[in-house]
Design a protein around this motif. Structure first.
Motif, short mmCIF file in Angstrom:
data_model
loop_
_atom_site.label_atom_id
_atom_site.label_comp_id
_atom_site.label_asym_id
_atom_site.label_seq_id
_atom_site.Cartn_x
_atom_site.Cartn_y
_atom_site.Cartn_z
N THR A 10 47.55 -22.30 -9.77
CA THR A 10 46.22 -21.69 -9.31
C THR A 10 45.09 -22.85 -9.07
N GLU A 11 45.27 -24.33 -9.19
CA GLU A 11 43.95 -24.97 -8.90
C GLU A 11 43.60 -25.52 -7.82
N TYR A 12 44.75 -25.10 -6.96
CA TYR A 12 44.48 -25.12 -5.43
C TYR A 12 43.23 -23.48 -4.73
N LYS A 13 42.80 -22.70 -5.62
CA LYS A 13 42.63 -21.45 -5.38
C LYS A 13 41.49 -21.77 -4.31
N ASP A 14 39.79 -22.72 -5.06
CA ASP A 14 39.14 -23.07 -4.00
C ASP A 14 39.64 -23.66 -2.85
N ILE A 15 40.65 -24.40 -2.80
CA ILE A 15 40.40 -25.66 -1.91
C ILE A 15 40.69 -24.11 -0.63
N ALA A 16 42.49 -23.54 -1.21
CA ALA A 16 43.01 -22.52 -0.05
C ALA A 16 42.33 -21.76 0.11
N ILE A 17 40.61 -20.62 -0.28
CA ILE A 17 40.18 -20.31 -0.57
C ILE A 17 38.82 -20.97 1.04
N GLN A 18 38.71 -21.83 0.80
CA GLN A 18 37.29 -23.04 1.88
C GLN A 18 38.80 -22.93 3.44
N TYR A 19 39.94 -23.29 3.21
CA TYR A 19 40.58 -23.30 3.89
C TYR A 19 41.60 -22.23 5.38
N PHE A 20 41.32 -21.91 4.62
CA PHE A 20 41.72 -19.83 4.90
C PHE A 20 40.60 -19.27 5.85
N GLN A 21 39.05 -19.48 4.81
CA GLN A 21 37.91 -18.96 6.41
C GLN A 21 37.72 -19.69 6.94
N ASP A 35 37.42 -13.05 -2.15
CA ASP A 35 38.54 -11.57 -2.74
C ASP A 35 39.98 -11.70 -2.79
N CYS A 36 40.85 -11.38 -1.84
CA CYS A 36 42.40 -11.86 -2.17
C CYS A 36 42.71 -12.75 -2.93
N ILE A 37 42.79 -13.97 -2.50
CA ILE A 37 42.90 -15.07 -2.71
C ILE A 37 43.25 -15.38 -4.11
N SER A 38 41.67 -14.80 -4.99
CA SER A 38 41.51 -14.71 -5.82
C SER A 38 41.75 -13.52 -6.89
N ASN A 39 42.05 -12.78 -6.39
CA ASN A 39 43.34 -11.55 -7.36
C ASN A 39 44.67 -11.95 -7.22
N SER A 40 45.21 -12.37 -6.48
CA SER A 40 46.59 -12.60 -5.72
C SER A 40 47.03 -13.21 -7.25
N ILE A 41 46.46 -14.34 -7.72
CA ILE A 41 46.50 -14.93 -9.41
C ILE A 41 46.34 -14.80 -10.04
N THR A 42 45.50 -13.15 -10.51
CA THR A 42 46.00 -12.06 -11.79
C THR A 42 46.78 -10.98 -11.81
N TYR A 51 50.14 -19.61 0.84
CA TYR A 51 50.51 -20.55 0.60
C TYR A 51 49.71 -22.49 1.67
N LEU A 52 49.72 -23.63 0.49
CA LEU A 52 49.12 -24.06 1.87
C LEU A 52 50.29 -25.54 2.22
N LEU A 53 50.57 -25.83 3.03
CA LEU A 53 51.71 -26.74 3.50
C LEU A 53 50.39 -28.36 3.68
N LEU A 54 51.13 -29.01 2.26
CA LEU A 54 50.63 -30.10 2.85
C LEU A 54 51.31 -30.80 3.06
N GLY A 55 50.99 -32.24 3.94
CA GLY A 55 51.32 -33.30 3.62
C GLY A 55 52.05 -34.32 3.10
N GLU A 56 52.11 -35.25 3.27
CA GLU A 56 52.42 -36.56 2.64
C GLU A 56 51.71 -37.05 1.56
N SER A 57 50.49 -37.53 2.31
CA SER A 57 49.13 -37.90 2.08
C SER A 57 48.14 -36.50 1.00
N GLY A 58 49.07 -35.29 1.12
CA GLY A 58 48.26 -34.03 0.06
C GLY A 58 47.42 -33.72 0.97
N GLU A 59 47.04 -34.08 2.00
CA GLU A 59 46.00 -33.57 3.30
C GLU A 59 46.31 -31.58 3.64
#
Length: 153
Positions: A10-21, A35-42, A51-59
């Motif tokens: 859940t610590e990735y929630k805000d990062i995921a929201i911004q990326y999907f947007q 709304d969807c991502i925020s509510n998906s965690i509860t 889902y986010l796919l992260l590279g070796e350096s976390g990008e």
């Protein structure tokens, strides 16, 4: 490479929201992802997953979602993989298949036998076990190809 489930991280929630947007929304539709991502965690429901796919350096290299309906007329079919995106400089490495495999795994674990997607692409998803089954229609007047794959027999 690492796939991060927003529900499980859940610590990735805000990062995921911004990326999907950034990749999928416009000014009018940004709230949908928030709304969807925020509510998906509860939720206690098996869907949705983001889902986010992260590279070796976390990008962030890409993203995908697993949802109940992808704004398409075939509401009798679910779940749907949606919002599959791989950053342009990382395309051609089959990274999208990693996201598709994660969606298939979570689909199977939730007890579903099939996974669907809607797209205008021809030739990409077939490489990863999806078969064209027909056309579907969106509320905004467009149509998309519908694909299906079996995740559990």
């Amino acid at each position: 490479m690492r796939i991060v489930s927003i529900r499980e991280n859940t610590e990735y929630k805000d990062i995921a929201i911004q990326y999907f947007q950034k990749k999928w929304a416009n000014e009018k539709t940004k709230i949908i992802y928030e709304d969807c991502i925020s509510n998906s965690i509860t939720t206690n429901s098996p869907l949705p997953h983001w889902y986010l796919l992260l590279g070796e350096s976390g990008e962030i290299i890409g993203c995908a979602g697993l949802i109940t309906n992808d704004f398409i007329s075939r509401m009798d079919l679910y779940p749907w993989v949606c919002a599959v995106y791989i950053e342009e400089q990382h395309r051609g490495n089959a990274y999208g298949s990693m996201l598709l495999d994660k969606a298939k795994e979570d689909t199977k674990n939730a007890g579903f036998t099939h996974l669907y997607l809607s797209t205008g692409h021809i030739g990409y998803y077939e490489k990863y076990g999806f078969n064209y089954i027909g056309q579907g229609y969106h509320p905004w007047g467009e149509s998309s190809r519908i694909y299906e794959t079996v995740v559990m027999e």
